[in-house]
Enzyme design. Structure first.
Site, mmCIF file in Angstrom:
data_model
loop_
_atom_site.group_PDB
_atom_site.id
_atom_site.type_symbol
_atom_site.label_atom_id
_atom_site.label_comp_id
_atom_site.label_asym_id
_atom_site.label_seq_id
_atom_site.Cartn_x
_atom_site.Cartn_y
_atom_site.Cartn_z
ATOM 1 N N LYS A 22 0.838 -1.194 0.000
ATOM 2 C CA LYS A 22 0.000 0.000 0.000
ATOM 3 C C LYS A 22 0.876 1.250 0.000
ATOM 4 C CE LYS A 22 -3.730 -0.498 2.512
ATOM 5 N NZ LYS A 22 -4.341 -0.708 3.838
ATOM 6 N N ARG A 92 -3.197 3.341 8.417
ATOM 7 C CA ARG A 92 -3.531 2.188 7.578
ATOM 8 C C ARG A 92 -2.385 1.188 7.565
ATOM 9 N NH1 ARG A 92 -4.614 4.781 1.859
ATOM 10 N NH2 ARG A 92 -5.847 2.876 1.599
ATOM 11 N N GLY A 101 -8.295 -7.304 4.287
ATOM 12 C CA GLY A 101 -9.080 -7.297 5.507
ATOM 13 C C GLY A 101 -8.375 -7.871 6.718
ATOM 14 N N MET A 103 -5.605 -6.757 8.437
ATOM 15 C CA MET A 103 -5.176 -5.850 9.487
ATOM 16 C C MET A 103 -5.961 -4.576 9.293
ATOM 17 S SD MET A 103 -1.240 -6.872 9.685
ATOM 18 C CE MET A 103 -1.193 -6.851 7.940
ATOM 19 N N ARG A 336 -3.471 -1.435 -6.548
ATOM 20 C CA ARG A 336 -2.657 -2.659 -6.496
ATOM 21 C C ARG A 336 -3.075 -3.545 -7.661
ATOM 22 N NH1 ARG A 336 -5.638 -4.852 -1.079
ATOM 23 N NH2 ARG A 336 -7.706 -4.389 -1.821
ATOM 24 N N HIS A 455 -16.037 -8.540 1.398
ATOM 25 C CA HIS A 455 -15.036 -9.438 1.944
ATOM 26 C C HIS A 455 -15.192 -10.838 1.359
ATOM 27 C CE1 HIS A 455 -13.444 -12.217 5.073
ATOM 28 N NE2 HIS A 455 -12.444 -11.361 5.046
ATOM 29 N N SER A 763 13.343 -42.912 -15.658
ATOM 30 C CA SER A 763 12.248 -42.068 -15.202
ATOM 31 C C SER A 763 12.228 -42.131 -13.676
ATOM 32 C CB SER A 763 10.932 -42.563 -15.793
ATOM 33 O OG SER A 763 9.879 -41.779 -15.286
ATOM 34 N N CYS A 830 8.022 -39.411 -13.287
ATOM 35 C CA CYS A 830 6.651 -39.878 -13.456
ATOM 36 C C CYS A 830 5.892 -40.005 -12.141
ATOM 37 C CB CYS A 830 6.627 -41.205 -14.212
ATOM 38 S SG CYS A 830 7.434 -42.522 -13.314
ATOM 39 N N TYR A 850 11.531 -34.253 -19.312
ATOM 40 C CA TYR A 850 10.080 -34.122 -19.187
ATOM 41 C C TYR A 850 9.629 -34.457 -17.781
ATOM 42 C CZ TYR A 850 9.742 -39.236 -19.407
ATOM 43 O OH TYR A 850 9.865 -40.566 -19.137
#
Ligand code: ADP
Ligand code: MG
Ligand code: MG
Length: 881
Positions: A22, A92, A101, A103, A336, A455, A763, A830, A850
């Protein structure tokens, strides 16, 4: 000397760790020349030092706060307690990562019994002045003295009810004065403290309260739920007040630059006239859509649109903006990057690329791989909806999804029900931060009040939980655990279905269908494939799973578990005959039967996967899984196989093992029964040859499980190769097959350089490798792993996220040993971890080819793979510069 305080003019967006999100963005907006009320930020470092010093503000902090406060008074020409002008501020909180919400905020700080009168004279509005004071008492009491908000709310509600007024605006100055004096009594009764009259003292106490709130339970739970660190701390922003509650040319609101539910490129938001701060988000009055501001205050609206565009361009992302209008002048109070649904995230990212604002790589980095699950949420089958009983369809679709569950009216009851194994839907008038745990475990959240930025809506979207808000036709009685709607009633435990995509609610369970992947999703996935180094395969053997994986463009199959094919009744019988029998002819006959079935199985698979590689693991499970366990089953089998029950029972008991998972399984089966693997190899080759006739070139990769010793592998590889080569000669065809092994024993990792000689690929089977490395039984470990995690002995469940230190280092060792001998040696994963984003990053960094995961996780894995590649490329670029 450490700088603990920064004026908004001194900060910028990149300083979010120090100034909080903020504060950093208030600073950035100030730098951009936008109308932001002046103020300063006390850093997150100050917070951590305050907490470390047993909750005390150090002398340094105090004197810096004083300096910046003086500066703020000079700059605004207003004064905190004396002088002609009166300075009021908001206090704030704001951590580095947003915690909606979590704090609290205090508005109108600086007022007291004396100067509220001066405030009245200055503004010429007594009702307004006392409304501000009333709010200050309420917020300060709640945040600083921990007086539950309900004491104040309850009094306010009773007072209004006695007067028969519904709206706060209808209260007169005299009413507000009476309410204020009762509020002061509440201070006495509940907190045994007076409301501090000295503005300086108010400010310091407020700052301390915000710092301390970093460690309150709500904040703690929220951080745990979101895998956030407890080390960051929160900053405090002290900012000159502007007033949205000054009459009908004032107001306050929240807006997103694009729709956070769908991603549509259109301003989306809500505001209330003559209101302050939390009024909009608290869901107490139902706000107006932002579009109506265009008519109400055209100039303000135009200015807002301009600012919204500017901010979005500046941050190159969708913004969530909080604003206040005071006497027709616009002020910005926060911006934000907006939280959004997965659907919106894809839409916005693709749009931003098409608008030329982001590169593909930047767009991919905006996607949270874990949120993709949401996109793949099912929706209700339209045929089933035709017969469904509607509860109400006036709710706002706050977070998409289709969910069914039993109704609960409070978060704690919902949690208990989930522990009993129920699926629940939380029904509330509105939610508050205390409900957060209950919300996270609900299938859906429904509220009767509040808008799209309430909220409930914000938190549900963040969690990816289906949510409908503002269902005004539902009258919810939380105390009596019931709700009524125009045509009926809902009680606790009733089953309902909630559609988060259109806001409708139905009685009972409704059939669901999987969502079709949308165009933006496909586009994004194509970009992800383009930018990834890792290929993504699927673990699958059923036709449905394979089709799903192919729809997500899997690069092939990384694991076919052949044992799944052995448990169908006829096959199981033949398998049992094979195991139980001592006679070669009977064993051969049983295998011959199974061969027929297996050819069919593999033909089905190869016909779908065509030219794509398919890893087929030869039979792996311990023998006991094939054997009958009860006397009854033994008797039945004895009849089926035509053997004496006694001798069968004896054979079964001979084959029983104390630790089957460490027992006669994997390659060990084949050492005892080589014909078993030869039969499977034959089935694979015959199936491949058959499917090749349709003009494709099947790529079977035959995998031998649970190898720990060089000789195990070399023996079997030779036998299988011999068998296949004879078969190919006999059939007079070519099949491009390879033979490799699964690496799932620590010993195998350590001798990987020897195993490469006899394998075409490895694998990693991370499930067994984790089990064998920790010595944790996969089937029982859940019991103590949770305690290990809560006691912080283990950071995470190693079966869900790779244990980099231990298991990861074995994987890395094996990789290095193998590649030292054969630089291009093919390596994959895998196990379950192949679908976990954090683990995927590790697998990418050590250079595997992979990962393979369950079909529905492919998109997650694909995005994670792309993100890892992008991060790695950027890092390399930076190193080279
Ligand atoms: P949260 O993090 O819960 O959103 P904020 O600190 O953003 O809390 O404050 C909530 C609301 O309070 C803001 O959206 C804004 O409407 C109001 N508010 C905060 N500071 C001021 C201020 N200086 N002037 C007017 N309103 C403010
Ligand atoms: Mg708040
Ligand atoms: Mg805010």
């Amino acid at each position: 000397m450490t700088q603990y305080v920064y004026a908004f003019e001194e900060g910028q967006a990149t300083m979010r760790a120090l100034l909080g999100g903020k504060g950093a963005n208030l600073a950035e907006m100030t730098r951009l020349g936008l109308p932001v009320p002046s103020g300063f930020t006390i850093t997150t470092d100050a917070c951590m030092e305050y907490l470390a010093a047993n909750n005390t503000l150090t002398q340094d902090m105090l004197s810096q706060i004083e300096t910046y406060l003086e500066d703020l008074q000079l700059r605004t020409g207003k004064s905190f307690s004396t002088g002609d002008e009166l300075l009021l501020v908001s206090v704030r909180s704001g951590a580095a990562q947003s915690m909606p919400g979590m704090m609290d905020t205090i508005l109108n700080l600086g007022l007291n019994d004396v100067n509220v009168e001066r405030f009245k004279q200055m503004t010429g509005d007594g009702r307004f002045a006392y409304d501000c004071y009333r709010r200050l008492l309420q917020m300060f009491g709640n945040v600083v003295y921990d007086i539950s908000g309900s004491y104040f709310e309850r009094h306010l509600t009773t007072y209004k009810a006695a007067l028969k007024v519904t709206n706060d605006q209808e209260l007169t100055e005299a009413d507000l004065k009476k309410i204020i004096s009762t509020y002061k009594e509440i201070y006495q009764k509940v907190a045994k403290k007076e409301f501090p009259q000295d503005p300086q003292q108010q400010l310091l106490e407020a700052i301390e309260a915000v710092f301390s709130s970093w460690n309150n339970e709500r904040a703690f739970v929220y951080r745990n739920l979101n895998d956030m660190s407890h080390e960051g701390g929160t900053a405090v922003n002290v900012q000159e007040m502007v007033f949205g509650n000054r009459g009908d040319t004032s107001g306050t609101g929240v807006a997103f630059t694009r729709n956070p539910a769908t991603g549509e490129n259109k301003l989306f938001g809500e505001y209330l006239l003559n209101a302050q701060g939390e009024d909009v988000v608290a869901g107490i009055r139902t706000p107006l859509p932002i579009a109506t501001l265009e008519e109400a205050m055209p100039t303000v609206y135009d200015e807002f649109v301009r600012v919204a565009d500017l901010l979005e361009d500046h941050y190159q992302d969708m913004q969530d903006i909080e604003f206040t209008i005071e006497n027709s002048k616009l002020y910005l109070l926060q911006t934000r990057n907006g939280k959004r649904t997965a659907k919106a995230a894809f839409q916005i990212a693709v749009d931003l690329v098409n608008e030329g604002k982001l590169s593909k790589a930047e767009a991919l980095m905006q996607i949270d791989p874990k949120s993709i699950d949401q996109l793949l949420h099912p929706s209700f089958a339209s045929a089933a909806l035709a017969y469904a009983e509607l509860v109400t369809d006036v709710g706002l679709p706050a977070s998409p999804g289709a969910a069914t569950g039993q109704v609960y009216f409070d978060a704690a009851a919902a949690q208990e029900a989930v522990q009993r194994g129920e699926e629940v839907i939380l029904l509330r008038q509105e939610t508050s931060p205390e409900d957060i745990t209950g919300m996270s475990i609900s299938e859906a959240i429904v509220t009767s009040r509040g808008g799209m930025t309430s909220h409930a809506a914000v938190v549900a979207r963040g969690m990816g939980v289906c949510c409908v808000v503002g269902c005004e036709q539902l009258s919810i009685d939380e105390a009596n655990k019931c709700a009524s709607y125009p045509n009926g009633q809902l009680k606790e435990g009733d089953l309902i279905s909630v559609d988060g995509t259109n806001g409708a609610i139905y009685r009972g369970d409704i059939d669901k269908v999987p969502t079709e992947a949308e165009e933006t999703f496909q586009t994004m996935m194509a970009w992800a494939r383009e930018l990834s180094d890792l290929k993504i395969r699927m673990n699958a053997e059923t036709v449905n799973d394979i089709k799903t994986g192919l729809a997500f463009d899997a690069a092939g199959i990384g694991l076919v578990r052949t044992e799944h094919m052995f448990f169908k009744e006829e096959r199981l019988r033949e398998m049992r005959r094979f195991i139980i029998s001592n006679r070669q002819t009977e064993q051969d006959r049983a295998l011959g039967e199974i061969l027929g079935y297996q050819i069919e199985d593999f033909v089905n698979i190869f016909s779908l996967t065509k030219d794509k590689p398919v890893v087929i693991r030869l039979l792996d499970p311990p023998l006991h899984e094939f054997l009958p366990h009860t006397e009854q089953d033994v008797a039945t089998l004895a009849l089926q196989l035509d053997v004496a029950q006694e001798s069968l029972a004896r054979r079964v008991s001979e084959l029983t093992e104390v630790n089957p998972m460490l027992g006669h399984r994997g390659v060990r089966l084949a050492v005892s029964y080589p014909n078993l693997y030869l039969m499977q190899a034959e089935a694979i080759i015959r199936a491949a040859a058959t499917v090749n006739e349709t003009g494709v070139n099947v790529q079977p990769e035959i995998m031998i499980p649970l190898v720990g010793m060089k000789k195990e592998l070399s023996l079997l590889r030779e036998a299988i190769t011999q068998h296949i080569d004879d078969l190919l000669d006999e059939l007079n065809v070519q099949v491009d097959y390879t033979i490799g092994t699964m690496i799932e024993l620590p010993r195998a990792c350590l001798i990987a350089d020897e195993l490469v000689d006899d394998a075409d690929f490895f694998s990693f089977g991370t499930n067994d490798l984790t089990q064998m490395t920790f010595g944790f039984s996969r089937d029982d470990a859940a019991k103590y792993i949770n305690q290990y995690i809560s006691d912080e002995i283990l950071p995470l469940d190693p079966f869900q996220t790779l244990d980099v230190e231990g298991v990861g280092s074995l994987v890395k060792t094996a990789t290095e040993l193998a590649r030292a001998k054969q630089p291009d040696f093919k390596l994959g994963v895998c196990g379950e971890l192949g679908g976990d984003p954090q683990s995927i990053e590790f697998f990418h960094q050590i250079g595997l080819d992979y990962v393979s995961c369950s079909p529905y996780r492919i998109p997650i894995a694909q995005i994670a793979a792309a993100q890892s590649a992008i991060k790695y490329a950027t890092m390399k670029e930076k190193l080279e510069v």
